[in-house]
Scaffold this active site. Structure first.
Site, PDB file in Angstrom:
ATOM      1  N   GLN A 125      16.384  75.930  47.603  1.00 24.98           N
ATOM      2  CA  GLN A 125      15.050  75.408  47.937  1.00 24.98           C
ATOM      3  C   GLN A 125      14.522  74.590  46.760  1.00 24.98           C
ATOM      4  O   GLN A 125      14.248  75.134  45.699  1.00 24.98           O
ATOM      5  CB  GLN A 125      14.116  76.601  48.202  1.00 24.98           C
ATOM      6  N   SER A 128       9.585  73.569  43.684  1.00 21.95           N
ATOM      7  CA  SER A 128       8.841  73.593  42.417  1.00 21.95           C
ATOM      8  C   SER A 128       9.310  72.501  41.463  1.00 21.95           C
ATOM      9  O   SER A 128      10.498  72.167  41.412  1.00 21.95           O
ATOM     10  CB  SER A 128       9.028  74.936  41.726  1.00 21.95           C
ATOM     11  N   GLU A 243       9.638  82.352  53.756  1.00 24.18           N
ATOM     12  CA  GLU A 243      10.049  82.878  52.449  1.00 24.18           C
ATOM     13  C   GLU A 243       9.330  84.193  52.146  1.00 24.18           C
ATOM     14  O   GLU A 243       9.944  85.148  51.664  1.00 24.18           O
ATOM     15  CB  GLU A 243       9.723  81.855  51.354  1.00 24.18           C
ATOM     16  N   GLU A 384      -1.637  85.768  42.769  1.00 26.60           N
ATOM     17  CA  GLU A 384      -2.985  85.175  42.847  1.00 26.60           C
ATOM     18  C   GLU A 384      -3.079  84.260  44.069  1.00 26.60           C
ATOM     19  O   GLU A 384      -4.087  84.261  44.788  1.00 26.60           O
ATOM     20  CB  GLU A 384      -3.297  84.373  41.568  1.00 26.60           C
TER      21      GLU A 384
HETATM   22  C1  FAD Z   1      12.816  84.360  40.106  1.00 27.48           C
HETATM   23  C2  FAD Z   1      12.200  83.081  40.586  1.00 27.48           C
HETATM   24  C3  FAD Z   1      12.869  82.319  41.519  1.00 27.48           C
HETATM   25  C4  FAD Z   1      12.321  81.125  41.977  1.00 27.48           C
HETATM   26  N1  FAD Z   1      13.038  80.384  42.879  1.00 27.48           N
HETATM   27  C5  FAD Z   1      12.550  79.189  43.288  1.00 27.48           C
HETATM   28  C6  FAD Z   1      13.320  78.356  44.156  1.00 27.48           C
HETATM   29  O1  FAD Z   1      14.425  78.696  44.576  1.00 27.48           O
HETATM   30  N2  FAD Z   1      12.822  77.161  44.506  1.00 27.48           N
HETATM   31  C7  FAD Z   1      11.590  76.729  44.091  1.00 27.48           C
HETATM   32  O2  FAD Z   1      11.186  75.639  44.475  1.00 27.48           O
HETATM   33  N3  FAD Z   1      10.832  77.481  43.241  1.00 27.48           N
HETATM   34  C8  FAD Z   1      11.288  78.709  42.833  1.00 27.48           C
HETATM   35  N4  FAD Z   1      10.548  79.482  41.972  1.00 27.48           N
HETATM   36  C9  FAD Z   1       9.298  78.948  41.438  1.00 27.48           C
HETATM   37  C10 FAD Z   1       8.044  79.615  41.991  1.00 27.48           C
HETATM   38  O3  FAD Z   1       7.835  79.256  43.330  1.00 27.48           O
HETATM   39  C11 FAD Z   1       6.893  79.162  41.091  1.00 27.48           C
HETATM   40  O4  FAD Z   1       7.130  79.694  39.805  1.00 27.48           O
HETATM   41  C12 FAD Z   1       5.548  79.652  41.601  1.00 27.48           C
HETATM   42  O5  FAD Z   1       5.198  78.986  42.785  1.00 27.48           O
HETATM   43  C13 FAD Z   1       4.429  79.425  40.552  1.00 27.48           C
HETATM   44  O6  FAD Z   1       4.426  78.138  40.081  1.00 27.48           O
HETATM   45  P1  FAD Z   1       4.416  77.829  38.511  1.00 27.48           P
HETATM   46  O7  FAD Z   1       5.524  78.608  37.879  1.00 27.48           O
HETATM   47  O8  FAD Z   1       4.431  76.350  38.338  1.00 27.48           O
HETATM   48  O9  FAD Z   1       3.058  78.439  37.983  1.00 27.48           O
HETATM   49  P2  FAD Z   1       1.590  77.792  38.068  1.00 27.48           P
HETATM   50  O10 FAD Z   1       1.362  77.259  39.447  1.00 27.48           O
HETATM   51  O11 FAD Z   1       1.441  76.823  36.947  1.00 27.48           O
HETATM   52  O12 FAD Z   1       0.686  79.045  37.840  1.00 27.48           O
HETATM   53  C14 FAD Z   1       0.405  79.575  36.532  1.00 27.48           C
HETATM   54  C15 FAD Z   1      -0.589  80.722  36.691  1.00 27.48           C
HETATM   55  O13 FAD Z   1      -1.822  80.219  37.246  1.00 27.48           O
HETATM   56  C16 FAD Z   1      -2.161  80.939  38.430  1.00 27.48           C
HETATM   57  N5  FAD Z   1      -2.772  80.028  39.402  1.00 27.48           N
HETATM   58  C17 FAD Z   1      -2.340  78.784  39.727  1.00 27.48           C
HETATM   59  N6  FAD Z   1      -3.128  78.266  40.691  1.00 27.48           N
HETATM   60  C18 FAD Z   1      -4.065  79.189  40.988  1.00 27.48           C
HETATM   61  C19 FAD Z   1      -5.149  79.249  41.911  1.00 27.48           C
HETATM   62  N7  FAD Z   1      -5.416  78.224  42.726  1.00 27.48           N
HETATM   63  N8  FAD Z   1      -5.904  80.377  41.966  1.00 27.48           N
HETATM   64  C20 FAD Z   1      -5.627  81.437  41.144  1.00 27.48           C
HETATM   65  N9  FAD Z   1      -4.603  81.436  40.241  1.00 27.48           N
HETATM   66  C21 FAD Z   1      -3.832  80.335  40.163  1.00 27.48           C
HETATM   67  C22 FAD Z   1      -0.839  81.474  38.953  1.00 27.48           C
HETATM   68  O14 FAD Z   1      -1.037  82.606  39.783  1.00 27.48           O
HETATM   69  C23 FAD Z   1      -0.101  81.801  37.663  1.00 27.48           C
HETATM   70  O15 FAD Z   1      -0.506  83.065  37.189  1.00 27.48           O
HETATM   71  C24 FAD Z   1      11.066  80.689  41.500  1.00 27.48           C
HETATM   72  C25 FAD Z   1      10.375  81.471  40.565  1.00 27.48           C
HETATM   73  C26 FAD Z   1      10.937  82.645  40.098  1.00 27.48           C
HETATM   74  C27 FAD Z   1      10.166  83.446  39.090  1.00 27.48           C
END
Ligand code: FAD
Length: 415
Positions: A125, A128, A243, A384
């Site tokens: 997928q 991100s 998912e 969140e």
């Molecule tokens: C083990 C693992 C596997 C993954 N596999 C995939 C994959 O196969 N494909 C893929 O595309 N992605 C994958 N991901 C990525 C995952 O979907 C993202 O890490 C997740 O959506 C959060 O995005 P970010 O890391 O950019 O954090 P951010 O969006 O930058 O968030 C940082 C912090 O801010 C908080 N935050 C952000 N926006 C808000 C809001 N509006 N209100 C309140 N709090 C908020 C979040 O909760 C978090 O605590 C994976 C992640 C992990 C850990």
């Protein structure tokens, strides 16, 4: 279709259940799990319409209610049938299939679903990006139309299984002049195409289950587009709804998963301590309540694409998994602070014949499970974000302020 199944009473004896039961008997008679190769078993399961019973006939289903998926799973578990295709190809089977079924063409459904179910073709997928996670609609990877093809440039990150995948579910920006949700288009991408560069990312367990993926002038034929140009957000929502169910709302046997691990650890390390026993009983009751709630939701599901119940289950499961694995590690005392085998960098290997190698072996250690559980409240949408969804879509609370909702994407400030 109004048949129901309940965990206690078992399946009702309606005609749809009877058809499923008879297909299951045929599958298990003709392909005894003890002597059949797993991929062959999964192929037969698909051909008999028992892959996703609610999908149409000929496409892995029987056109029945999704409630009957639970009956299939239960019977296969009882027969000790191979079911690890759902883990090996978690993104394909858990998320891609529902997306292709809801948004794909007939040719795409015919082409992709069977090899996905048998794990001949693994999926990943590609959502991100370094600058777009929770705010997925803000993503920057571009796709530009050139004749009958699209040319893709950009970077994705945290792409689970990309290193093993044949196909990827890719969301791109195809129009920067419209607000962010409206300018997205969704593709299936060949991960072996020229210009796709997959690089491992190592995590705290020492494994590299996910990757960063670079796209440099990658050509995708228009026939691999899912749904209309500009409809990518709605297709992505279908994937994300599936998912959350695949991650947090999979129905599992009683006492399996993290709570099973905690019980084993308690027997080895904590059984003399009445406080540890009380705590275990509390966690067991919570895990069992969560499991039964998921089963009930699954059996009450009327529609093909899951709703916000997936977010509820995912949120609860993430919290509970963290709590249970922390309990198990704490029981171990000093030993719990050491990773067995050290932090050697490994890559999850996939063998359809013997099951999920490294993942299964190292998953048996409470220390590894504890470290891996840290990701549960991030992957598939953070806790969140799950709370935001529940607040807005289930409880009817006012939405978050969304100041960039109507602004053309190219005018939204970005770092
Ligand atoms: C083990 C693992 C596997 C993954 N596999 C995939 C994959 O196969 N494909 C893929 O595309 N992605 C994958 N991901 C990525 C995952 O979907 C993202 O890490 C997740 O959506 C959060 O995005 P970010 O890391 O950019 O954090 P951010 O969006 O930058 O968030 C940082 C912090 O801010 C908080 N935050 C952000 N926006 C808000 C809001 N509006 N209100 C309140 N709090 C908020 C979040 O909760 C978090 O605590 C994976 C992640 C992990 C850990």
């Amino acid at each position: 279709m109004s048949e129901t199944t309940t965990p206690d009473a078992g399946p009702s004896a309606g005609p749809d259940s009877q058809l499923v039961e008879s297909r299951l008997r045929q599958l298990l008679d003709e392909h005894p799990p003890a002597t059949s190769e797993a991929p062959e078993f999964w192929g037969a399961q698909f051909d008999l319409g028992l892959a996703w019973v609610d999908f149409p006939e000929g496409l892995g289903g029987l056109g029945l209610s999704p409630k009957l998926r639970e009956l299939v799973d239960r019977r296969l578990r009882e027969a000790d049938a191979p079911m690890w295709n759902k883990r090996l190809n978690v993104i394909g089977i858990g998320m891609g299939a529902g997306t292709i079924m809801a948004h794909g063409t007939d040719e795409q459904k015919q082409r992709y679903l069977r090899p996905m179910f048998t794990t001949e073709e693994i999926w990943c997928q590609l959502f991100s990006e370094p600058g777009a996670g929770s705010d997925l609609a803000g993503l920057s990877t571009t796709a530009v139309k050139e004749g009958d093809e699209w040319v893709v440039n950009g970077q994705k990150v945290w792409t689970t299984l990309a290193h093993l995948s044949k196909w990827g579910l890719l969301v791109t920006r195809t129009d920067a002049d419209v607000p962010k949700h409206k300018g997205l288009t969704y593709f299936i991408v060949d991960m072996e195409a020229d210009g796709v560069d997959v690089r491992p990312l190592y995590q705290i367990t020492g494994e590299a289950e996910f990757n960063e993926v670079y796209f440099t002038d990658v050509h995708i034929p228009d026939s691999l587009r899912l749904d209309e140009v500009g409809a990518g957000w709605s297709v992505a929502m279908t994937t994300l709804m599936n998912e959350r169910v695949a991650i947090g709302a999979a129905t599992v046997p009683r006492g399996s998963g993290a709570i099973g691990l905690a019980v084993r650890t308690w027997k080895e390390h904590g059984s003399a301590d009445p406080v540890a026993r009380d705590e275990l009983a509390r966690l067991w009751a919570e895990a069992e309540a969560a499991r039964l709630t998921v089963m009930r939701a699954s059996e009450n599901r009327e529609a093909g694409t899951p709703g916000p119940e997936g977010s509820t289950a995912k949120l609860a499961w993430a919290d509970l998994n963290k709590e249970i694995t922390a309990y198990a590690v704490e029981l171990m005392g000093h030993e719990g602070t050491l990773m067995p085998g050290g932090y050697e960098f490994t890559r999850t290997d996939v063998d359809p014949h013997t099951g999920p190698g490294v993942e299964a072996a190292s998953g048996a250690s409470p220390q590894r499970a504890f470290l891996r559980a840290r990701a549960n409240s991030i992957e598939g949408g953070t806790s969140e974000i799950m709370k935001n969804i529940l607040g807005e879509r289930v409880l009817g609370l006012p939405g978050e302020p969304r100041v960039d909702k109507d602004v053309p994407w190219k005018d939204v400030p970005r770092s």
